[in-house]
Design a protein around this motif. Structure first.
Motif, short mmCIF file in Angstrom:
data_model
loop_
_atom_site.label_atom_id
_atom_site.label_comp_id
_atom_site.label_asym_id
_atom_site.label_seq_id
_atom_site.Cartn_x
_atom_site.Cartn_y
_atom_site.Cartn_z
N MET A 137 32.52 14.71 -11.41
CA MET A 137 31.35 15.37 -10.89
C MET A 137 31.68 16.80 -10.46
O MET A 137 30.88 17.71 -10.67
N LEU A 138 32.86 16.97 -9.91
CA LEU A 138 33.28 18.31 -9.49
C LEU A 138 33.39 19.24 -10.70
O LEU A 138 32.97 20.40 -10.64
N VAL A 139 33.92 18.73 -11.80
CA VAL A 139 34.04 19.54 -13.02
C VAL A 139 32.65 19.95 -13.51
O VAL A 139 32.43 21.11 -13.89
N MET A 140 31.71 19.01 -13.48
CA MET A 140 30.34 19.33 -13.90
C MET A 140 29.72 20.38 -12.99
O MET A 140 29.03 21.28 -13.46
N ALA A 141 29.97 20.27 -11.69
CA ALA A 141 29.43 21.25 -10.75
C ALA A 141 30.03 22.63 -11.00
O ALA A 141 29.31 23.63 -11.01
N LEU A 142 31.32 22.68 -11.22
CA LEU A 142 31.97 23.96 -11.50
C LEU A 142 31.47 24.55 -12.83
O LEU A 142 31.29 25.76 -12.93
N LEU A 143 31.25 23.69 -13.80
CA LEU A 143 30.71 24.14 -15.08
C LEU A 143 29.30 24.71 -14.89
O LEU A 143 28.97 25.76 -15.46
N ALA A 144 28.48 24.06 -14.08
CA ALA A 144 27.13 24.54 -13.81
C ALA A 144 27.18 25.91 -13.13
O ALA A 144 26.40 26.81 -13.46
N ILE A 145 28.09 26.08 -12.18
CA ILE A 145 28.23 27.37 -11.49
C ILE A 145 28.65 28.45 -12.48
O ILE A 145 28.10 29.55 -12.50
N PHE A 146 29.61 28.13 -13.33
CA PHE A 146 30.08 29.07 -14.34
C PHE A 146 28.93 29.49 -15.28
O PHE A 146 28.75 30.67 -15.56
N ILE A 147 28.15 28.52 -15.73
CA ILE A 147 27.04 28.81 -16.65
C ILE A 147 25.99 29.67 -15.94
O ILE A 147 25.46 30.61 -16.53
N ARG A 148 25.68 29.37 -14.68
CA ARG A 148 24.71 30.16 -13.93
C ARG A 148 25.19 31.60 -13.76
O ARG A 148 24.41 32.54 -13.82
N MET A 149 26.49 31.78 -13.51
CA MET A 149 27.02 33.13 -13.33
C MET A 149 26.94 33.91 -14.65
O MET A 149 26.61 35.09 -14.65
N LYS A 150 27.22 33.27 -15.76
CA LYS A 150 27.14 33.93 -17.06
C LYS A 150 25.70 34.25 -17.43
O LYS A 150 25.43 35.25 -18.09
#
Length: 145
Positions: A1-14
């Motif tokens: 779940m943490l990996v998915m959350a970090l991925l979501a943050i990364f995608i939002r920043m991009k």
């Protein structure tokens, strides 16, 4: 779940490097609305009051930090979401609160019901945030017209 959350943050920043459109604002809640099909399964059914509370907590409490950190700016003829330094921390904070709430609520209801309640919480959060984004986007477009 943490990996998915970090991925979501990364995608939002991009995503802040690409122009915002009405379509990009409205499609996520529309796509997420298919999650209501989970309530076809009887194991996910929860009392209506619980469902309403989950939806309202997402709508009024969880959406607030997202709304406060979302701004648009016009660059030439395109509109971009401005990057907020706090956005990643807000997403991580909301994730932490949800994980803690998940552990508490899961003690009292089944796992499928917990999933349904947290879907409603997230849906309320996303819809209110996106409604705000839509209104703010329209204001930015109208200001330059």
């Amino acid at each position: 779940m943490l990996v998915m959350a970090l991925l979501a943050i990364f995608i939002r920043m991009k995503a802040s490097h690409r122009p915002v459109t009405i379509r990009k604002i409205l499609i996520p809640p529309l796509g997420m609305s298919t999650g209501f099909l989970m309530f076809v399964v009887p194991e996910t059914h929860v009392p209506l009051l619980w469902a309403l509370i989950a939806l309202l907590v997402g709508w009024f409490i969880f959406s607030y930090p997202l709304i406060r950190s979302t701004r648009f700016e016009r660059v030439n003829e395109e509109i971009f979401a401005t990057r907020s330094r706090s956005f990643a921390f807000i997403l991580l904070g909301l994730l932490a609160i949800r994980l803690i709430l998940h552990e508490v609520i899961q003690r009292y209801v089944s796992i499928p019901q917990t999933g349904g309640l947290f879907f409603l919480l997230a849906f309320g959060m996303i819809v209110r945030w996106r409604v705000y984004m839509y209104k703010h986007y329209k204001e930015v477009v109208a200001a330059e017209s």
